[in-house]
Write an enzyme that holds these catalytic residues in place. Structure first.
Site, mmCIF file in Angstrom:
data_model
loop_
_atom_site.group_PDB
_atom_site.id
_atom_site.type_symbol
_atom_site.label_atom_id
_atom_site.label_comp_id
_atom_site.label_asym_id
_atom_site.label_seq_id
_atom_site.Cartn_x
_atom_site.Cartn_y
_atom_site.Cartn_z
ATOM 1 N N LYS A 1 0.857 -1.182 0.000
ATOM 2 C CA LYS A 1 0.000 0.000 0.000
ATOM 3 C C LYS A 1 0.895 1.235 0.000
ATOM 4 O O LYS A 1 1.805 1.332 0.818
ATOM 5 C CB LYS A 1 -0.825 -0.025 1.302
ATOM 6 C CG LYS A 1 -2.302 0.076 1.078
ATOM 7 C CD LYS A 1 -3.102 -0.188 2.322
ATOM 8 C CE LYS A 1 -4.511 0.253 2.085
ATOM 9 N NZ LYS A 1 -5.470 -0.284 3.027
ATOM 10 N N GLU B 1 -19.685 -5.984 10.243
ATOM 11 C CA GLU B 1 -20.679 -5.236 11.027
ATOM 12 C C GLU B 1 -21.710 -6.160 11.665
ATOM 13 O O GLU B 1 -22.122 -5.948 12.808
ATOM 14 C CB GLU B 1 -21.369 -4.190 10.149
ATOM 15 C CG GLU B 1 -20.508 -2.979 9.808
ATOM 16 C CD GLU B 1 -19.477 -3.226 8.716
ATOM 17 O OE1 GLU B 1 -19.524 -4.293 8.081
ATOM 18 O OE2 GLU B 1 -18.616 -2.349 8.507
ATOM 19 N N ARG C 1 -25.744 -2.714 6.929
ATOM 20 C CA ARG C 1 -25.356 -4.103 6.694
ATOM 21 C C ARG C 1 -25.893 -5.029 7.793
ATOM 22 O O ARG C 1 -26.143 -6.197 7.581
ATOM 23 C CB ARG C 1 -23.825 -4.110 6.648
ATOM 24 C CG ARG C 1 -23.094 -5.363 6.377
ATOM 25 C CD ARG C 1 -23.407 -5.999 5.084
ATOM 26 N NE ARG C 1 -22.957 -5.404 3.854
ATOM 27 C CZ ARG C 1 -21.694 -5.393 3.396
ATOM 28 N NH1 ARG C 1 -20.718 -5.896 4.103
ATOM 29 N NH2 ARG C 1 -21.416 -4.875 2.226
HETATM 30 C C1 LIG Z 1 -19.205 -2.575 5.059
HETATM 31 C C2 LIG Z 1 -17.996 -1.697 5.136
HETATM 32 N N1 LIG Z 1 -17.382 -1.520 6.324
HETATM 33 C C3 LIG Z 1 -16.293 -0.727 6.408
HETATM 34 C C4 LIG Z 1 -15.808 -0.102 5.298
HETATM 35 C C5 LIG Z 1 -14.636 0.858 5.396
HETATM 36 N N2 LIG Z 1 -13.479 0.370 4.627
HETATM 37 C C6 LIG Z 1 -13.208 0.848 3.402
HETATM 38 S S1 LIG Z 1 -11.857 0.161 2.733
HETATM 39 C C7 LIG Z 1 -11.590 -0.767 4.099
HETATM 40 C C8 LIG Z 1 -10.394 -1.664 4.170
HETATM 41 C C9 LIG Z 1 -10.250 -2.493 2.962
HETATM 42 O O1 LIG Z 1 -9.116 -3.290 3.073
HETATM 43 P P1 LIG Z 1 -8.759 -4.291 1.923
HETATM 44 O O2 LIG Z 1 -10.011 -4.950 1.449
HETATM 45 O O3 LIG Z 1 -7.687 -5.181 2.401
HETATM 46 O O4 LIG Z 1 -8.267 -3.356 0.748
HETATM 47 P P2 LIG Z 1 -7.005 -2.361 0.735
HETATM 48 O O5 LIG Z 1 -7.513 -1.002 1.101
HETATM 49 O O6 LIG Z 1 -6.013 -2.854 1.725
HETATM 50 O O7 LIG Z 1 -6.520 -2.410 -0.657
HETATM 51 C C10 LIG Z 1 -12.563 -0.540 5.068
HETATM 52 C C11 LIG Z 1 -12.600 -1.164 6.391
HETATM 53 C C12 LIG Z 1 -16.496 -0.296 4.096
HETATM 54 N N3 LIG Z 1 -16.126 0.308 2.977
HETATM 55 N N4 LIG Z 1 -17.577 -1.096 4.045
#
Ligand SMILES: Cc1ncc(C[n+]2csc(CCOP(=O)(O)OP(=O)(O)O)c2C)c(N)n1
Length: 661
Positions: free
Chosen positions: A301, A388, A416
């Site tokens: 990242k 969630e 959710r």
């Molecule tokens: C239902 C939900 N909960 C929380 C989030 C907030 N959120 C956005 S991106 C993320 C992390 C994603 O991590 P990953 O899937 O590993 O992708 P990366 O950003 O590391 O590429 C979170 C927790 C969300 N978008 N949707």
């Protein structure tokens, strides 16, 4: 100087570039991301991590015919740059500009919209099933992060892939980070997979083979043969700490150590997700597989920007920053704190005095402010991953054991967990406090993140107490009140800076269901208008009142505090006393606070006219600032004043005299 990026208006132009030119293109894309986001803010780290992956995907596949489905889709900026949106990229996340997520209405290359995590595998599988049924030949590729595997829906989909289709390509983009560091058993499992020496030797051999593969059908046939051999070899590799020699699942067969293989998906990897030629040859191979496959890639990242590499959490989603140093532009001196920090710090204080309180987040320690609790009292803090539903039911379980959990979940993400709110919290009437941040607009994120529906979805559930503070001091009072409330309690508050009022040392209990009269009628013989401003709209109501008074009205301003139970007495009183009632809420009009007032007036036979101000029955787009959207949709002082004046435009000049107690 950009040389190749301007040449790529459509992905097909990318296919003409040599490997060296593609590498140069990757550099140009990184430069574009870093400069544009330094002005607009956005998901810098995740996008810098998928530059090579996105180039490789568009090199190998043909969108929009082939389908790329991105989980969350916060990492689609590179995809946008390569699919005809480069000219508008500088507008990303601004008013009338590109959205920060995949949007079906924005481009045919965005085959699926998202913003919430964990949906991509299911959606992609649905597409693959539809393709198989109609007999077409699209490739369906799902790109999901390691944190998506903390989410239940992802596993529901994985469970369903092998029985549903033979052609499915999953790409697990593993950078070890959610927004914060990824948590839980799956994160540990992936780490074990990456670091297992015997498995890695086999994987490297196979990748070496793929890398050297010449083009052509015969070569691919050879690759499939080699993969069979590779698969045969990896089933013998144990990733468990103790050797897996027994029938471990009780259903016959030996448990392989590779989770995806157990679920009927071929597993390839881990491979270096920044190695462009290796990515291209692996995807070429995957395209010809007649079995579902998951390719596990490792990325960093923030790659290409030191500040983002050093602080992955800060640069997951960032505001504008200094492009040379990476320093995020500081808030103006003396600016009020953010609501999320007020909430996090207040929770620490409450936890220090009450041993039953614990904090729960679903992968959002910074966004919700629970990082303050994590730091101060780690044993009272739970990050359950992007889960969630689990967070809510987990809280319910703790509540049955005498604890008073505080679930800090954004308003839109709590959607959710709706069944869990109904079945696990409200039906069992458990004392859980919900702190719903981002209730109202999340302007530059747009419709996936606006929290405009929570009053409606909570109001209909029995046992709910739902509140909205007018400022940060009242937020703390409401948290204090909720911590003493033996039933489910929900507090909604907006994104961003609070009002800037002082916070008392000792919070006070608020009487459940009691509104606050900020300003009563003066009693003068003027037209009487009662403005009910919910939460942050209370400030707007006060401002509108100043203007209305200057225009000859007698105005009362009320802070309703509770959307459930409504303060029947106060609403009824002002309903009778005023000639016009105005409700103002940062929420959808349908089913919201104003609707609750209308229901009450109907029950109590209050016939006074009610003007409701809130969000119309449509999904609200993104914009640079919330103020722009509020102005456009009429949640503004000017519109309140105009609506009040319009209401009296045809009335006789002399108002009726109303006695106010
Ligand atoms: C239902 C939900 N909960 C929380 C989030 C907030 N959120 C956005 S991106 C993320 C992390 C994603 O991590 P990953 O899937 O590993 O992708 P990366 O950003 O590391 O590429 C979170 C927790 C969300 N978008 N949707």
């Amino acid at each position: 100087m950009n040389q190749y990026l301007p040449m790529v208006d459509e992905p097909k132009q990318l296919k003409k570039l040599t490997l060296d030119q593609l590498r140069q293109l990757a550099e140009e894309i990184r430069y574009e991301l870093i400069t544009v986001l330094s002005r607009n803010g956005g998901h810098l780290g995740p996008n810098l991590g998928v530059v090579e992956l996105t180039i490789a995907l568009h090199h190998v596949f043909n969108t929009p015919h082939d389908k790329l489905v991105w989980d969350v889709s916060h990492q689609v900026y590179v995809h946008k740059l390569l699919t005809g949106r480069r000219d508008r990229f500088h507008t990303i996340r601004t008013t009338d500009g590109l959205n920060g997520f995949a949007l079906r209405t924005e481009s045919p290359h965005d085959c699926y919209g998202a913003g919430h995590a964990g949906t991509a595998l299911s959606a992609a599988l649905g597409m693959a099933a539809a393709r198989d049924m109609r007999g077409s030949d699209e490739n369906v590729v799902c790109i999901f992060g390691d944190a998506a595997l903390t989410n239940g829906i992802s596993f529901e989909a994985l469970n369903n892939i092998a029985p549903t289709t033979k052609r499915f390509i999953g790409i697990l983009n593993d950078n070890e980070w959610s927004i914060a560091k990824n948590v839980g058993a799956i994160a540990n499992y992936l780490n074990k997979l990456i670091t297992n020496p015997s498995y890695n030797k086999l994987a490297k051999d196979f990748q070496g083979f793929l890398r050297r593969l010449p083009k052509g059908e015969l070569a691919l046939k050879l690759a499939h043969k080699a993969e069979e051999g590779f698969k045969g070899a990896i089933t013998g590799v144990g990733l468990r700490q103790t050797p897996a020699t027994e029938d471990s699942d009780g259903r016959g067969g030996f448990g392989s150590a590779i989770l995806f293989e157990e679920m009927g998906l071929r597993y390839l990897g881990p491979i270096d997700g920044h190695d462009l030629p290796l990515l291209i040859s692996t995807l070429e191979f995957a395209k010809t597989c007649d079995h579902p496959i998951v390719i596990h890639i490792l990325t960093r990242k923030g790659k290409g920007f030191d500040a983002a590499l050093k602080s992955p959490e800060k640069f997951h989603g960032t505001g504008p920053y200094d492009v040379r140093t990476g320093d995020v532009l500081p808030a103006k001196p003396g600016s009020p704190p953010n609501y999320q920090d007020v909430m996090g710090q207040a929770l620490v204080k409450l936890c220090q005095k009450d041993n039953t309180l614990v904090g729960i987040t679903a992968a959002m320690p910074s966004g919700t402010g629970l990082k303050h609790l994590e730091k101060a009292m780690p044993d009272r803090y739970f990050d359950v991953g992007i889960a969630e539903e689990h967070a809510v039911i987990f809280a319910a379980g703790m509540a049955t054991m005498g604890f008073h959990p505080v679930c800090a979940i954004y308003s839109s993400f709590l959607q959710r967990a709706y069944d869990c709110l109904h079945h696990d919290i409200c039906l069992q009437d458990l004392p859980v406090m919900f702190c719903m941040d981002r209730a109202g607009l999340s302007a530059n994120d747009g419709p996936t993140h606006h929290g405009l529906f929570d009053i409606a979805y909570l109001r209909c559930l029995p046992n709910v107490t739902a509140m909205a503070p007018k400022d940060e001091d009242e937020l703390v009072d409401m948290m204090f009140t909720a911590s003493h409330h033996p039933h489910p309690a929900f507090i909604r508050y907006p994104r961003g800076a609070a009002e800037g009022v002082p916070i008392k040392d000792q919070p006070k209990l608020i009487e459940i269901g009691k509104a606050e009269v900020i300003q009563n009628f003066s009693g003068k013989n003027r037209r009487k208008v009662a403005l009910f401003g919910l939460g942050p709209m209370c400030g707007i109501a006060s401002k509108a009142s100043v203007q209305l008074i200057s225009e000859g009205f007698d105005v009362a301003v009320i802070n309703p505090r509770f959307t459930k139970p409504l303060d029947g007495g106060t609403h009824e009183f002002f309903g009778h006393a005023a000639e016009l009632v105005v409700t103002i809420e940062d929420h959808a009009l349908m089913g919201g606070y104003g609707s609750a007032v209308l229901e009450l007036f109907n029950e109590k036979s209050v016939t006074t006219a009610v003007v409701r101000i809130g969000w119309p029955d449509q999904f609200i787009e993104h914009a640079t600032t919330p103020e722009e959207l509020r102005r456009k949709y009429g949640l503004s002082v000017e519109n309140i004043v105009a609506r009040v004046k319009a209401q009296f435009a045809d009335s006789p000049a002399t108002p009726k005299l109303i006695e106010v107690a």
